[in-house]
Write a protein that holds these residues in place. Structure first.
Motif, short mmCIF file in Angstrom:
data_model
loop_
_atom_site.label_atom_id
_atom_site.label_comp_id
_atom_site.label_asym_id
_atom_site.label_seq_id
_atom_site.Cartn_x
_atom_site.Cartn_y
_atom_site.Cartn_z
N ILE A 5 0.87 -1.17 0.00
CA ILE A 5 0.00 0.00 0.00
C ILE A 5 0.91 1.22 0.00
O ILE A 5 1.73 1.40 0.91
N ARG A 14 -4.60 0.68 6.92
CA ARG A 14 -4.90 -0.61 7.56
C ARG A 14 -6.17 -0.56 8.38
O ARG A 14 -6.85 -1.57 8.54
N ASP A 18 -10.63 -4.21 5.47
CA ASP A 18 -10.30 -5.53 6.02
C ASP A 18 -9.23 -6.20 5.16
O ASP A 18 -9.52 -7.11 4.39
N TRP A 19 -8.00 -5.76 5.31
CA TRP A 19 -6.90 -6.32 4.54
C TRP A 19 -6.61 -7.76 4.93
O TRP A 19 -6.15 -8.56 4.10
N ASP A 20 -6.89 -8.12 6.19
CA ASP A 20 -6.61 -9.49 6.64
C ASP A 20 -7.44 -10.52 5.87
O ASP A 20 -7.05 -11.69 5.78
N LEU A 22 -7.70 -10.91 2.90
CA LEU A 22 -7.01 -11.34 1.69
C LEU A 22 -5.99 -12.44 1.94
O LEU A 22 -5.51 -13.06 0.99
N VAL A 26 0.90 -7.93 3.77
CA VAL A 26 0.60 -6.54 3.41
C VAL A 26 1.61 -5.61 4.08
O VAL A 26 1.80 -5.66 5.30
N TYR A 293 -10.15 2.42 0.02
CA TYR A 293 -9.50 1.23 0.52
C TYR A 293 -10.43 0.02 0.57
O TYR A 293 -9.99 -1.12 0.33
N VAL A 297 -9.53 -3.47 -1.55
CA VAL A 297 -9.56 -4.84 -1.04
C VAL A 297 -10.48 -5.70 -1.90
O VAL A 297 -10.16 -6.85 -2.24
#
Length: 313
Positions: A5, A14, A18-20, A22, A26, A293, A297
């Motif tokens: 990012i 972050r 909800d990047w987690d 994926l 990251v 963001y 995602v």
């Protein structure tokens, strides 16, 4: 999969999506890159990049030097700093996100009011232990000139009417009927500069609009006029503007965009007393960042599943 990012100046990426979900590695880069070599060195090991608008450029030379890159997501629906055809030729998918313009419209009016009423100077006076300094001007009855009457310019015009301003406009393809339908009076290009008390720039940067406001155009403006630019820096010839402000040929400029960003330390626009300067925050608002963001995602997840969305052509 490794995801980078980019240019998260505020350190908020972050927390806004909800990047987690994926299941990826990251990494966030908060500071701007100094040059193309730094971009290539820092990003060589990433499969996916998430670019914040046009803060980092991706010409064909940069894309070609990132052999692992397979997906480039830009926040917003377009990005002039990405060579999309080159990316396509290299097998890199480029996707965009949602966007809405009202944060930039609101900032435009914040800059207009700040310049007209000398708000930065008054705040600084109070902080220094002083009181009233200088004499601002009100907007009712003044002429609002719009260089460009597209989606942003039209929204700015609507607010201008609420302030009781007369609105005039010009752009290359604007017709009198189109201007009237949007609540403005169509004028010639020179008349726009001569008549405007506040001149606000709302054109897309292109070869045709680069340097559209130069020494000649600034010379047509009233010495009491305010120039506002929330579009792109190179639409206005920077050196010509600095000269006009230094010699007080116009009253002030309110700027959110510049030829080089971030604006270098020691740059004249950082210290000119008749320049109101913000660090390209027209689109920088929590609600729009959440869209950026969240959609980024979603873009990555869809690409992982083999069904990419919002692909740029």
């Amino acid at each position: 999969m490794r995801i980078a990012i980019l240019d998260d100046y505020q350190g908020v990426a972050r927390s806004l999506a909800d990047w987690d979900s994926l299941g990826a590695d990251v990494r966030v880069f908060g500071a701007p890159f100094a040059n193309e070599a730094d971009v290539v060195t820092a990003l060589a090991d990433f499969d996916v990049l998430v670019a914040m608008r046009e803060r980092t450029a991706f010409p064909s030379s940069t894309l070609g030097a990132l052999p692992r890159l397979r997906l480039l997501v830009t926040t917003g629906p377009v990005n002039a700093a990405i060579d999309v055809p080159a990316a396509r030729d290299l097998g890199i998918t480029v996707c965009g996100t949602g966007y809405f313009p009202h944060p930039t419209v609101e900032l435009t009016w914040g800059l207009i009011l700040s310049a007209a009423r000398l708000i930065p100077q008054q705040v600084d006076a109070v902080r220094r232990g002083g009181w009233q300094e200088g004499l601002g001007t009100s907007l009712r009855g003044a002429t609002l000139g719009l260089l460009g009457l597209g989606r942003l310019g039209t929204a700015v015009a609507e607010i201008g009417r609420a302030f009781g301003m007369r609105t005039i406009a010009w752009s290359q393809h604007l017709t009198p009927a189109d201007a009237e339908a949007k609540g403005a009076t169509h004028v010639s290009r020179d008349e726009l500069f001569r008549r405007s008390d506040v001149l606000s720039v709302h054109v897309v940067l292109s070869d045709r609009t680069r340097g559209l406001v130069g020494a000649r155009e600034l010379g047509l403006m009233k010495p009491t006029a305010v120039l506002v630019n929330t579009s792109r820096g190179p639409v206005v010839e920077e050196e010509a503007l600095i000269t006009a402000l230094t010699e007080k040929r116009i009253a002030s400029a309110a700027l959110d965009v510049f030829d080089r960003e971030p604006l270098p330390a020691g740059h004249p626009l950082r210290s000119l007393p008749n320049a109101v300067v913000t660090p390209h925050i027209g689109y920088v608002s929590r609600d729009l960042y959440e869209v950026f963001y969240r959609d980024a995602v979603e873009d990555i997840g869809a690409w992982q599943a083999g069904t990419p969305v919002r692909v740029l052509s």
